[in-house]
Scaffold this active site. Structure first.
Site, PDB file in Angstrom:
ATOM      1  N   GLY A  55      -8.963  -4.871  -8.702  1.00  0.00           N
ATOM      2  CA  GLY A  55      -8.407  -6.174  -9.075  1.00  0.00           C
ATOM      3  C   GLY A  55      -9.382  -7.137  -9.716  1.00  0.00           C
TER       4      GLY A  55
ATOM      5  N   MET B 228      -1.646   1.793 -12.369  1.00  0.00           N
ATOM      6  CA  MET B 228      -1.836   3.188 -12.779  1.00  0.00           C
ATOM      7  C   MET B 228      -0.542   3.987 -12.894  1.00  0.00           C
ATOM      8  SD  MET B 228      -4.989   3.174 -13.355  1.00  0.00           S
ATOM      9  CE  MET B 228      -5.460   4.894 -13.535  1.00  0.00           C
TER      10      MET B 228
ATOM     11  N   HIS C 279      -6.463  -2.481 -21.550  1.00  0.00           N
ATOM     12  CA  HIS C 279      -6.918  -1.093 -21.581  1.00  0.00           C
ATOM     13  C   HIS C 279      -8.378  -1.068 -22.032  1.00  0.00           C
ATOM     14  CE1 HIS C 279      -6.603   3.238 -21.963  1.00  0.00           C
ATOM     15  NE2 HIS C 279      -7.269   3.116 -23.101  1.00  0.00           N
TER      16      HIS C 279
END
Ligand code: GRF
Length: 198
Positions: free
Chosen positions: A16, A96, A115
């Protein structure tokens, strides 16, 4: 009248650090946004602890039997949670799993992801490792809209970092993450500013 605060729903499966960077920027008063809920498919994910520590609603969502997507019942619950908390922008931060039509259709052009590569180069897992193995001299990170593909949605913003001689996957990933923590709050802030502006 106070400006509207864009309500974020954050989804993550890991430590996180991107969510922390966004929450830090919110807490410093830099973004016209607020986190309505943080949801994880991993019960022990650090992202849930970060949210709880800040007094933000944090929910573990049992994903069901699949590895790369939620079970349909779980995805339906996810949409319900995001709707009932008034979420306007869904922020994927190390989430994910593939996003499926129920969520995509509930939040059209309102789901974004970060990403760790300069897309369209190196979609998929451990993109920094792929960049290093390819001999690329630069890498970076990309914020993009989420569609049904794997890291294929329209690109919103990118930040570059150099690949240095002697880099390991770990050192390159760490450098990319520093760039992510600057880029992602900035992009969320741009969405918030547009919303606040009507
Ligand atoms: C980041 O590298 C992000 O680009 C990718 O997953 C990682 C999440 O890291 N999608 P964190 O959980 O935000 O620290």
């Amino acid at each position: 009248m106070a400006a509207h605060k864009l309500r974020l729903g954050v989804l993550g499966s890991g430590k996180g650090s991107n969510y922390r960077a966004i929450q830090d920027a919110i807490d410093r008063g830099e973004l016209a946004a607020e986190t309505a809920i943080v949801i994880s498919d991993v019960e022990s994910a650090g992202i849930l602890d970060i949210a709880r520590t800040r007094g933000i609603r944090a929910e573990f969502l049992p994903p069901g039997k699949f590895r790369t997507k939620l079970e349909p019942e779980a995805e339906a619950r996810l949409v319900e949670l995001l709707r009932e908390t008034g979420v306007e922008l869904v922020v994927l931060a190390g989430y994910m799993r593939m996003v499926k039509p129920p969520l995509l259709e509930a939040f059209p052009r309102r789901i974004i992801n970060i990403h760790p590569s300069l897309l369209p180069a190196f979609p998929g897992l451990e993109a920094w490792r792929q960049a290093l193995a390819s001999g690329a001299t630069k890498s970076g990170c990309t914020v993009h809209y989420v569609d049904a593909g794997m890291d294929t949605g329209e690109i919103i913003a990118q930040a570059e970092v150099p690949v240095l001689a002697g880099d390991t996957p770990e050192t390159l990933h760490a450098r990319i993450q520093v760039a992510e923590h600057e880029l992602y709050p900035r992009v969320v802030g741009e969405f918030a500013a547009r919303r606040a502006g009507g």
